[in-house]
Design a protein around this motif. Structure first.
Motif, mmCIF file in Angstrom:
data_model
loop_
_atom_site.group_PDB
_atom_site.id
_atom_site.type_symbol
_atom_site.label_atom_id
_atom_site.label_comp_id
_atom_site.label_asym_id
_atom_site.label_seq_id
_atom_site.Cartn_x
_atom_site.Cartn_y
_atom_site.Cartn_z
ATOM 1 N N GLU A 117 8.157 14.537 -10.338
ATOM 2 C CA GLU A 117 7.251 13.803 -11.223
ATOM 3 C C GLU A 117 6.282 12.950 -10.409
ATOM 4 O OE1 GLU A 117 8.286 11.575 -15.201
ATOM 5 O OE2 GLU A 117 8.375 10.128 -13.542
ATOM 6 N N TRP A 118 6.802 12.304 -9.388
ATOM 7 C CA TRP A 118 5.959 11.490 -8.500
ATOM 8 C C TRP A 118 4.844 12.331 -7.891
ATOM 9 C CZ3 TRP A 118 6.476 11.999 -2.899
ATOM 10 C CH2 TRP A 118 5.731 11.072 -2.168
ATOM 11 N N ARG A 156 1.826 8.547 -6.261
ATOM 12 C CA ARG A 156 1.670 7.088 -6.315
ATOM 13 C C ARG A 156 2.896 6.482 -6.980
ATOM 14 N NH1 ARG A 156 -4.236 4.656 -7.432
ATOM 15 N NH2 ARG A 156 -5.318 5.578 -5.663
ATOM 16 N N LEU A 157 3.388 5.395 -6.395
ATOM 17 C CA LEU A 157 4.542 4.697 -6.974
ATOM 18 C C LEU A 157 4.132 3.547 -7.886
ATOM 19 C CD1 LEU A 157 6.863 4.600 -3.839
ATOM 20 C CD2 LEU A 157 7.333 5.793 -5.984
ATOM 21 N N ARG A 158 2.895 3.080 -7.790
ATOM 22 C CA ARG A 158 2.471 1.928 -8.600
ATOM 23 C C ARG A 158 2.709 2.124 -10.095
ATOM 24 N NH1 ARG A 158 -2.501 0.358 -9.046
ATOM 25 N NH2 ARG A 158 -2.005 -1.816 -9.458
ATOM 26 N N PRO A 159 2.512 3.330 -10.663
ATOM 27 C CA PRO A 159 2.757 3.475 -12.103
ATOM 28 C C PRO A 159 4.179 3.106 -12.523
ATOM 29 C CG PRO A 159 1.488 5.338 -11.306
ATOM 30 C CD PRO A 159 1.934 4.561 -10.091
ATOM 31 N N GLU A 205 0.821 -1.216 0.000
ATOM 32 C CA GLU A 205 0.000 0.000 0.000
ATOM 33 C C GLU A 205 0.854 1.266 0.000
ATOM 34 O OE1 GLU A 205 -2.674 -0.154 3.281
ATOM 35 O OE2 GLU A 205 -3.984 -1.641 2.351
ATOM 36 N N ILE A 206 2.128 1.140 0.373
ATOM 37 C CA ILE A 206 3.016 2.303 0.324
ATOM 38 C C ILE A 206 3.092 2.854 -1.098
ATOM 39 C CG2 ILE A 206 5.189 1.057 -0.138
ATOM 40 C CD1 ILE A 206 6.532 2.911 1.918
ATOM 41 N N ILE A 226 13.301 8.697 -5.334
ATOM 42 C CA ILE A 226 13.002 7.418 -4.682
ATOM 43 C C ILE A 226 13.559 6.326 -5.579
ATOM 44 C CG2 ILE A 226 11.191 5.849 -3.876
ATOM 45 C CD1 ILE A 226 9.366 8.311 -3.580
ATOM 46 N N ARG A 227 14.375 5.484 -5.021
ATOM 47 C CA ARG A 227 14.853 4.336 -5.785
ATOM 48 C C ARG A 227 13.816 3.220 -5.680
ATOM 49 N NH1 ARG A 227 21.322 3.951 -4.140
ATOM 50 N NH2 ARG A 227 21.867 6.076 -4.845
ATOM 51 N N LEU A 228 13.409 2.679 -6.817
ATOM 52 C CA LEU A 228 12.395 1.622 -6.822
ATOM 53 C C LEU A 228 12.890 0.447 -7.645
ATOM 54 C CD1 LEU A 228 9.518 0.644 -6.065
ATOM 55 C CD2 LEU A 228 8.733 1.649 -8.216
#
Length: 490
Positions: free
Chosen positions: A237-238, A245-248, A159-160, A212-214
């Motif tokens: 951009e985030w 949201r990071l999901r994209p 959910e993060i 953020i490193r993903l």
């Protein structure tokens, strides 16, 4: 969470699921840089994290679990009690922290502990809403106990990547750590849970970062370090393009580019621009207020007081809800007839008898019925232009309401602001709109997608011909990726 995969019922209610040893070992191995480092686990459960390093301190509110932690980690220091109260008292600071904080949703994260947690975080600069889950305040309070340059490594819920309540934590971490690295893991860390989990690695407490490193990986692999391969998510951009949201970023870059080209153009519209999206009515006692045709006939309820209703998304089988659908419900004797009574005026004897019967006396004790006057008048009943499913498998269903049904709050009611937008809505179910639903909605357990009204309002409706051939392949690839991440094939 913290401690074995299958937890006792009391610990399960507290969000307690014990961590696999390989996961704990990986997090501790990265967090600890030297034998003299002091490590903190704010919710140590049975002690699997504190046992991995001799100079460890654990806090655990469950006395039985704390006893197990002492046995497992005799060199550790275990405190029993509320972590937030302990954090306010202690003067000790730590070189590192690692653990698996409890994932207690806001409904159960309540009382004095919740109030103290939110106050502590607010004083530290992280202002959570009342809807926050417990893990986020745990991590903020833990970070505040680190020495400059300190590290922390934690299991966090997936959910993060999309929950609004996670944003204050992420903003806090970006402003206080020089590196924030999230590892998204598609295969479940806890096979017995519907909850997906990621890993958080934050380094350099006292610093700050604008990225953020993903890392997105198929499965967890034990390691002393987070993956070398990662996407650098630009924080600006985030915040702007993806509404924090990071999901994209779980889908390919080409898919993100193709989506943004359409979504950011003047020709595209959001669903909320052309229609109002809201929940249906709430009866407070669905079984009482929804009658079968045979029941209505037996009770003698006049047809004037009965209205066909959609009770759940399964009723939305096609792009149009027709009179033929209602006829099938009638033939199957389904409970689709809403008892819709006027606020004023005398009621027929048959209706009054039903209200005063045993079922009526029970229904009026339900909370929603008790607090309205008169109790038997269901508010906010309206006939929408379209009906939109709330939770779905492959995709959310949108049905034009030609049958003029009303709907419960198990589906969303869509009322057009702009009649000229019907052509855009006819394209519902196209790969682009499906992808937009994936990006604006959020995954639930069992491969389901949930679309709240505020999320549905953000779904992008492209103009006719706006998605070009070269972009269609990228959109389909992005759609496939997003569905795979919520454990849905296709």
């Amino acid at each position: 969470m913290a401690g074995d995969i299958v937890a006792p019922p009391s610990r399960k209610a507290d969000g307690a699921y014990f961590t696999p040893e390989a996961v704990a070992a990986t997090l501790v191995a990265w967090a600890v840089r030297g034998r003299e480092d002091r490590l903190l686990d704010p919710s140590c459960g049975d002690g699997i994290f504190v046992a991995a390093h001799a100079r460890s301190v654990g806090v655990e509110r469950d006395a039985a679990s704390a006893c197990l932690a002492r046995e497992r980690a005799p060199s550790g220091e275990i405190h029993v009690g509320d972590f937030f109260a302990w954090a306010e008292r202690t003067a000790e600071r730590f070189d590192c922290a690692a653990g698996n904080p409890p994932f207690i949703r806001y409904q159960r994260f309540a009382g004095e502990t919740r109030a103290r947690a939110l106050r502590v975080c607010r004083e530290l600069g992280a202002d959570f809403s009342g809807l926050t889950s417990s893990w986020a305040p745990f991590l903020v309070a833990t970070a505040s106990l680190l020495r400059p340059g300190g590290r922390m490594a934690f299991v966090v819920p997936a959910e993060i990547g999309h929950a609004p309540y996670a944003v204050p934590f992420l903003e806090f971490a970006l402003a206080r750590f020089s590196t924030v690295h999230l590892v998204a893991i598609r295969e479940k860390l806890f096979p017995g849970l519907s909850e997906d989990c990621w890993l958080l690695f934050a380094d350099g407490f006292g610093g700050a970062t604008d990225e953020i490193r993903l890392s997105a990986v198929d499965r967890f692999v034990p390691s002393r370090d987070p993956p070398d391969a990662f996407e650098r998510v630009d924080v600006r951009e985030w915040r702007t393009a993806w509404s924090r949201r990071l999901r994209p970023y779980l889908m390919p870059r080409a898919a993100r580019h193709a989506y943004r080209q359409v979504a950011d153009s003047d020709a595209a519209r959001r669903l909320g621009e052309v229609a109002a999206v809201g929940i249906g009515y709430v009866t407070g006692a669905n079984d009482f207020f929804h009658l079968r045709p045979s029941q209505a006939a037996r009770l003698g309820i006049p047809a004037t007081f009965l209205h066909p209703a959609v009770r759940n998304g399964r009723s939305l089988a096609g792009p149009v809800l027709t009179d033929a659908d209602v006829a099938r419900w009638r033939a199957a004797d389904e409970p689709y007839l809403l008892l819709r009574l006027p606020r004023v005026g005398a009621l027929p004897r048959s209706v009054a008898a039903y209200l005063d019967g045993e079922a009526g006396r029970l229904a009026r004790t339900a909370y929603k019925c008790r607090v309205r006057s008169p109790w038997h008048v269901v508010p906010d009943v309206a006939v929408p232009d379209y009906l939109l499913s709330y939770m779905s498998g492959e995709r959310p269903s949108l049905a034009r309401n030609d049958a003029r049904c009303v709907a419960t709050n198990s589906v969303h009611c869509v009322r057009l602001r702009d009649p000229g937008a019907r052509e855009r809505l006819e394209a519902w179910g196209s790969p682009f709109i499906d992808l937009s639903c994936e990006l604006q909605g959020h995954p639930l357990g069992g491969g389901m997608l949930k679309l709240e009204p505020r999320e549905a309002a953000q779904v992008v409706l492209p103009a006719h011909g706006q998605v070009h051939d070269l972009d269609r392949a990228a959109v389909r690839e992005g759609l496939s990726a997003m569905r795979a991440w919520r454990h849905r094939a296709g």
